[in-house]
Structure formats: structure tokens, C-alpha cells
Design a protein around this motif. Structure first.
Motif, mmCIF file in Angstrom:
data_model
loop_
_atom_site.group_PDB
_atom_site.id
_atom_site.type_symbol
_atom_site.label_atom_id
_atom_site.label_comp_id
_atom_site.label_asym_id
_atom_site.label_seq_id
_atom_site.Cartn_x
_atom_site.Cartn_y
_atom_site.Cartn_z
ATOM 1 N N ASN A 158 38.988 15.980 60.675
ATOM 2 C CA ASN A 158 37.880 16.003 60.513
ATOM 3 C C ASN A 158 37.188 15.929 59.411
ATOM 4 N N GLN A 159 37.764 16.600 57.964
ATOM 5 C CA GLN A 159 37.304 16.680 56.317
ATOM 6 C C GLN A 159 38.223 15.380 56.049
ATOM 7 N N LEU A 160 39.037 14.812 56.841
ATOM 8 C CA LEU A 160 39.655 13.147 55.824
ATOM 9 C C LEU A 160 38.030 11.998 56.274
ATOM 10 N N VAL A 161 37.786 11.979 57.436
ATOM 11 C CA VAL A 161 36.302 11.405 58.466
ATOM 12 C C VAL A 161 35.826 12.156 57.841
ATOM 13 N N ALA A 162 35.255 13.124 57.595
ATOM 14 C CA ALA A 162 33.610 13.929 55.769
ATOM 15 C C ALA A 162 33.902 12.972 55.358
ATOM 16 N N GLN A 163 35.212 12.375 54.305
ATOM 17 C CA GLN A 163 34.793 11.885 53.261
ATOM 18 C C GLN A 163 35.032 10.683 53.224
ATOM 19 N N GLY A 164 35.069 9.875 54.689
ATOM 20 C CA GLY A 164 34.366 8.394 54.197
ATOM 21 C C GLY A 164 36.053 7.798 55.230
ATOM 22 N N LEU A 165 36.439 8.789 55.596
ATOM 23 C CA LEU A 165 37.787 7.303 55.882
ATOM 24 C C LEU A 165 37.173 6.749 57.596
ATOM 25 N N THR A 166 37.647 6.376 58.085
ATOM 26 C CA THR A 166 37.828 5.571 59.693
ATOM 27 C C THR A 166 38.281 6.832 60.345
ATOM 28 N N ASN A 167 38.668 6.753 61.328
ATOM 29 C CA ASN A 167 39.443 7.592 62.288
ATOM 30 C C ASN A 167 40.681 7.398 62.234
ATOM 31 N N LEU A 168 41.043 5.226 62.305
ATOM 32 C CA LEU A 168 43.151 5.856 61.969
ATOM 33 C C LEU A 168 43.644 5.910 60.820
ATOM 34 N N ASP A 169 42.043 5.549 59.881
ATOM 35 C CA ASP A 169 43.313 5.988 58.282
ATOM 36 C C ASP A 169 43.780 7.693 58.813
ATOM 37 N N ALA A 170 42.551 8.818 58.770
ATOM 38 C CA ALA A 170 42.829 10.012 58.851
ATOM 39 C C ALA A 170 44.142 10.378 60.316
ATOM 40 N N LYS A 171 43.867 9.578 61.080
ATOM 41 C CA LYS A 171 44.988 10.112 62.167
ATOM 42 C C LYS A 171 46.363 9.545 61.051
ATOM 43 N N VAL A 172 46.429 8.322 60.608
ATOM 44 C CA VAL A 172 47.945 8.245 59.640
ATOM 45 C C VAL A 172 48.216 9.244 58.933
ATOM 46 N N ILE A 173 46.647 9.303 58.286
ATOM 47 C CA ILE A 173 47.102 10.413 56.971
ATOM 48 C C ILE A 173 47.860 11.780 57.655
ATOM 49 N N LYS A 174 47.216 11.997 58.671
ATOM 50 C CA LYS A 174 47.561 13.384 59.205
ATOM 51 C C LYS A 174 48.954 13.144 60.065
ATOM 52 N N GLY A 175 49.409 11.840 60.384
ATOM 53 C CA GLY A 175 50.602 12.335 60.650
ATOM 54 C C GLY A 175 51.341 11.982 59.865
ATOM 55 N N ALA A 176 51.275 11.594 58.680
ATOM 56 C CA ALA A 176 51.909 11.678 57.259
ATOM 57 C C ALA A 176 51.957 13.280 56.552
ATOM 58 N N TYR A 177 50.807 13.572 56.740
ATOM 59 C CA TYR A 177 51.360 15.374 56.336
ATOM 60 C C TYR A 177 51.988 15.942 56.995
ATOM 61 N N ASP A 178 52.504 15.805 58.473
ATOM 62 C CA ASP A 178 52.700 15.936 59.071
ATOM 63 C C ASP A 178 53.923 15.972 59.574
ATOM 64 N N ARG A 179 55.058 15.238 57.960
ATOM 65 C CA ARG A 179 56.035 15.170 58.612
ATOM 66 C C ARG A 179 56.962 16.436 57.468
ATOM 67 N N GLY A 180 55.796 17.465 56.845
ATOM 68 C CA GLY A 180 56.525 18.615 55.905
ATOM 69 C C GLY A 180 57.141 19.563 57.699
ATOM 70 N N GLN A 181 56.652 19.093 58.094
ATOM 71 C CA GLN A 181 57.109 19.986 59.473
ATOM 72 C C GLN A 181 58.485 20.955 59.576
ATOM 73 N N PRO A 182 59.122 19.538 59.622
ATOM 74 C CA PRO A 182 60.776 19.758 59.990
ATOM 75 C C PRO A 182 61.154 19.855 59.140
ATOM 76 N N LEU A 183 60.487 19.066 57.304
ATOM 77 C CA LEU A 183 61.222 19.689 56.618
ATOM 78 C C LEU A 183 61.321 20.868 55.714
ATOM 79 N N ILE A 184 60.554 21.643 55.815
ATOM 80 C CA ILE A 184 60.449 23.235 56.234
ATOM 81 C C ILE A 184 60.479 24.158 56.554
ATOM 82 N N GLN A 185 61.231 23.257 57.883
ATOM 83 C CA GLN A 185 61.560 24.179 59.297
ATOM 84 C C GLN A 185 63.366 23.921 58.548
ATOM 85 N N VAL A 186 63.981 23.210 57.823
ATOM 86 C CA VAL A 186 64.991 22.524 57.842
ATOM 87 C C VAL A 186 65.155 23.812 56.607
ATOM 88 N N GLY A 187 64.504 23.893 55.434
ATOM 89 C CA GLY A 187 64.623 24.403 54.446
ATOM 90 C C GLY A 187 64.220 25.915 54.773
#
Length: 533
Positions: free
Chosen positions: A262-291
């Protein structure tokens, strides 16, 4: 028929099996996300991860939260009859709470999806809501078995559950690559694995038991508030505390599901761009689990040891053991966190195909250190049967995350989201340290230890910095993913060797402390061979 209490041999074998199965489940839970993301891309990963925290909360209740609480109640009873009666008595309590959670999530799926900024998530949320219907039954069986010290059924059931779930998720991703499903249909099918896996686990548990634990008393005891009210406070405080800390990172992810896109869209990004960025950010979850795999396993191993010393009133030995626990976890967690930060570019490319969201993920890796220490203090408080301070600390951490996430994400994007998570965890940790008894503060860490650890970490950073410089000279920036994986693994060896060598040279740990650390005995043998005394 249900089995009786475990013999010593059964307990030992069951504990070993449960430890192995728990480790396997945690690793599998982290690892499957890599091929899944590779198959569906960042947008598909976003669809899955947006809804995953709801499933994570349900499974925390059914696997590592409520069963622990119920097992404690069962273990307090002095006869098999009373053990059965306590499960029968409190079953309606969490049955109706689970039913309410299901109804709120299922009937409110469109509202929740709209709050997440993506109405098309509603069907996936509806599928996940069904998992809450399994929670009371899984909880009862696992809690009863664990209270009887019969750990094998829980071990088998959680492996079956995870394997079935992951299998369906990967099948859904594969079908998606054949263009047979839309991205949201893929998410719905993938999340159906949560219910099917839970159903498989329930069948395993029921087969082991041969009968239901709660009998036919669901409705007859539902209105027996006189009999159940004495457990309400314990259920809310003790059960809530165990579940809350087990699901703390999942709760933070849930906040991110409502905020980041929601906040990425509020910054002016398109819905698709915001989804892709959120998906890339979520890569951190498995890395945290392994760590955190080693840290979680270490905390789990120390809990019964601390509880036993506390019950036997061996206060001096208890305090020494707590000191070892804190210092060793401090070392392990700090090294894991900084190592992930330094090697993240290689890990990101090798596992996910590119280095998207590098800065935000580097910041997020600080979560490994803070959450590991939080688990340490929560374990210590739990061994002392102290609940008020950790419960307040949990609420403080959640409050800080909720209050800071919106603005930090709006102004700083995903880096702000990472910072808000660190602030939430740091607030919780500060509270736990502040409210700890004076003896614990004195036992913890002295200035000399901090300087030694800082020097060891500094040398590790220097060695990995030089390593990264050499890699940039001899390898192209766009080298193959397999090469990047090799560079990441070799970097782990470089950083780990430097860190351990400096610790040995500085004599940071006694022999007893080394023996309590995973692989510590082997490290000591290597140290002796090179005459590091």
C-alpha cells in the motif's frame, strides 16, 4: 487406545526424533521457497507471502504454541484419568476461539484483502482460514502426547504435514509455469496445501491414538465456565506468551502485508511494480529462517536444562548456565547476522536469480541477531515461570512495529520496513533486559567480552571485505548462479574460519562453554592441533 506415559528409553528416542524432525521442518520450510520463487517469480512470491502470515499464525497455535501450554497442564496432573480430564475440560476453550478465528478470517476475507490493497487475494485468504478449523484437534493430540512425554507422534505428524504442504505448493508452481493457472489461482492451489497437510497430520495423530482425546464432551463442557475459568488467565498469559514469541516474526510479516504494498503505491509506484518489489523483499524470510536454525535449536536444547536446575534449586549452577547460554548465543547470532549481511549479494543472486532489494535485505538480516537474543531471554523467563515482563515486552515490540511501519515505509520504502522490524525487536529486547533481575544483568556480558567479540566480528568483516574485493576483480558482475552459490559457500568458510580463529586466539570461551556450543568439541580439537591454547 492411547498409550501410557513414555519410558526413559522412549523419551530419549522421542526427544531425539522430535529434535531432528523439528530441524528438518524448519529447513524445509525455508528451502522450498527458493524453487517456488524461481518458478513463479517475484509477483507470484508476493501473492503467496501476502497471505502466508495468516497460515503461520494458525500453525504456530497448532504446532509450537498451544501444544506446549497444554502439555504443561497435562504434565501437572498426577494420574492418567486427570490428564484426560484436563484436555477434555479445556478443549471447548480453544475450539470456540479457533472457530471465531475461522469465521472472522473467512467471512472477512474481502475486507482483509482490501486492507492489503489487493482484492484478488480474497479467495486465497478464504482457503487459509480453513486451517483454523484443524487447530484445536491438532493442538489437543500434540499437547496430550507431549504432556505424557510421548514425542514420536508429534514428530511424525509435523514431518507429514510439511512434506504434503510443500509438495502441493511446488506442484501449484509447476502448473503455473505451464500457463494453466493465473497467478492468483496458483496462490489458491498452493495455499490449499496448508489444509491438506494439516489434515494429513491429524490422520497420523488420530491413528496413533486410536480414539479421540476430548470424547463427546465438546458441547456439554462448553458452558461449564465455572470449571474452565480458572484456566482462562493461564491460557491468556502463559499460552499467549508462548504463541506470541513463537509467532513474533510472523506477526511482523502480517504487518508488512498490510503496509508495504500500500505504501509503495502511495509513493507513486504502479500496482505491478509494488507487488514485484514486495515479492523481492519477501526473499528475506527464508534467509532469516536459515540464519536462526542454530539459534532456535540451541534455545530449545537449553530450556529443559534450565528448568531442571531451577526446580532442583541449584541457583549457582543455574546462573552459570544462564551466563553460558547468553554469551554463546550472542556470539552465534552476531556472526550469523553479519555473515548474511556481507554475503547477501551472492546469496540473493544464486538463490533468486538477481540482487533485487539488496539494501533492504541487508538491513533485515539484523533480525537474526535481535530475534535470537529475544528467544534467549524468553527462554530464561519461562524457566523461571515469569510471564508478566515478557508479555509486556511482546506487546511493546508489536506496538513499535505497528506505529513505525507506516511512515518509515512511506518515506524510505522497503528499507524503512526493515528498520521498523528492527526497532520493534530492539524495543522488545531492551524491555526484557531492563526488567531482568540484577543477578542476570551481572551474569550477562562484560566490557572485555564485548571488545573481544567486536574485534572478532571486525576481523570477519575485514576478511569478507577483502574476499568481496577479490571476487569483484576476478569474476564478472553477471556471472552464473552456480558460480555465485560457490562464492557464497566459500565466503561462509572464509568468514567462519576467521571468526572462530580469532575467538580461539582470544580465549573468549572456557572448555565448558565450548562444549555447549554446536560443533564446539570439534573446534576445540582443531584448536589443540594447531596449539591454540
Amino acid at each position: 487406545m492411547l498409550k501410557k506415559t513414555a519410558t526413559h528409553k522412549q523419551l530419549t528416542q522421542g526427544a531425539a526424533l522430535l529434535a531432528i524432525s523439528s530441524l528438518l521442518v524448519k529447513i524445509l520450510s525455508a528451502v522450498y521457497r527458493v524453487p517456488f520463487q524461481n518458478l513463479v517469480g517475484d509477483e507470484g512470491f508476493y501473492v503467496y507471502q501476502q497471505v502466508y502470515p495468516i497460515y503461520g499464525i494458525a500453525m504456530t497455535l497448532a504446532l509450537s504454541g498451544l501444544p506446549v501450554f497444554i502439555s504443561k497442564l497435562v504434565a501437572e496432573q498426577d494420574s492418567d484419568k486427570k490428564k484426560r480430564e484436563i484436555v477434555t475440560l479445556i478443549f471447548p476453550l480453544y475450539f470456540w476461539l479457533s472457530l471465531v478465528a475461522f469465521l472472522l478470517t473467512f467471512l472477512g476475507k474481502k475486507v482483509i484483502a482490501n486492507w492489503m490493497g489487493d482484492p484478488e487475494l480474497a479467495p486465497i485468504i478464504g482457503i487459509v482460514a480453513i486451517v483454523f478449523l484443524l487447530t484445536p484437534f491438532l493442538t489437543s493430540y500434540r499437547g496430550y502426547y507431549q504432556g505424557q512425554l510421548l514425542l514420536t507422534p508429534t514428530a511424525y505428524s509435523q514431518v507429514v504435514e510439511q512434506v504434503m504442504r510443500v509438495g502441493i505448493i511446488l506442484v501449484a508452481a509447476y502448473i503455473f509455469t505451464k500457463r494453466s493457472l493465473s497467478i492468483y489461482q496458483m496462490g489458491t492451489l498452493a495455499m490449499s496445501g496448508s489444509f491438506i497437510g494439516g489434515l494429513g497430520a491429524l490422520i497420523i495423530l488420530k491413528k496413533q491414538a486410536g480414539e479421540t482425546i476430548w470424547g463427546s464432551s465438546l458441547f456439554s463442557h462448553t458452558l461449564d465456565w465455572q470449571g474452565t475459568r480458572i484456566y482462562w488467565r493461564r491460557f491468556i498469559v502463559e499460552g499467549g506468551l508462548i504463541c506470541g514469541y513463537s509467532a513474533l516474526l510472523v506477526l511482523f510479516q502480517l504487518v508488512d502485508s498490510f503496509v508495504i504494498k500500500n505504501q509503495l503505491v502511495a509513493q507513486g509506484l504502479t500496482n505491478l511494480d509494488a507487488k514485484v518489489i514486495k515479492g523481492a523483499y519477501d526473499r528475506g524470510q527464508p534467509l532469516i529462517q536459515v540464519g536462526m536454525v542454530i539459534g532456535v535449536a540451541y534455545s530449545t536444547a537449553f530450556m529443559p536444562k534450565l528448568t531442571k536446575l531451577r526446580v532442583e534449586n541449584k541457583q549457582v549452577l543455574y546462573q552459570k548456565t544462564v551466563g553460558i547460554f547468553i554469551r554463546t548465543m550472542f556470539v552465534i547470532a552476531s556472526a550469523a547476522s553479519i555473515g548474511l549481511m556481507m554475503l547477501l549479494p551472492y546469496i540473493n543472486v544464486s538463490l533468486f536469480g538477481d540482487n533485487a532489494e539488496e539494501e533492504a535485505l541487508i538491513v533485515l538480516m539484523g533480525t537474526v541477531f535481535l530475534m535470537s537474543l529475544i528467544l534467549v531471554f524468553q527462554t530464561i523467563y519461562q524457566s523461571c515461570n515469569s510471564y508478566r515482563s515478557p508479555l509486556i515486552g511482546l506487546l511493546v515490540g508489536m506496538l513499535v512495529k505497528v506505529l513505525t511501519s507506516h511512515h518509515l515505509t512511506y518515506y524510505f520504502g522497503t528499507i524503512g520496513a526493515s528498520v521498523s522490524s528492527l526497532l520493534g525487536l530492539l524495543s522488545c529486547l531492551i524491555w526484557l533486559v531492563y526488567k531482568s533481575p540484577n543477578w542476570l544483568k551481572k551474569t550477562m556480558i562484560n566490557i572485555r567480552f564485548i571488545w573481544q567479540l567486536g574485534y572478532a566480528l571486525g576481523m570477519m568483516v575485514v576478511s569478507l571485505g577483502i574476499y568481496r574485493l577479490l571476487v569483484s576483480v576476478f569474476f564478472a558482475q553477471t556471472c552464473h548462479r552456480g558460480t555465485m552459490l560457490f562464492l557464497a559457500l566459500f565466503g561462509v568458510m572464509v568468514g567462519g574460519f576467521t571468526f572462530v580463529t580469532v575467538i580461539l586466539l582470544q580465549k573468549m570461551f572456557t572448555v565448558r562453554e565450548w562444549l555447549s556450543i554446536p560443533l564446539g568439541k570439534k573446534i576445540l580439537k582443531i584448536g589443540k592441533k594447531v596449539r591454540l591454547k
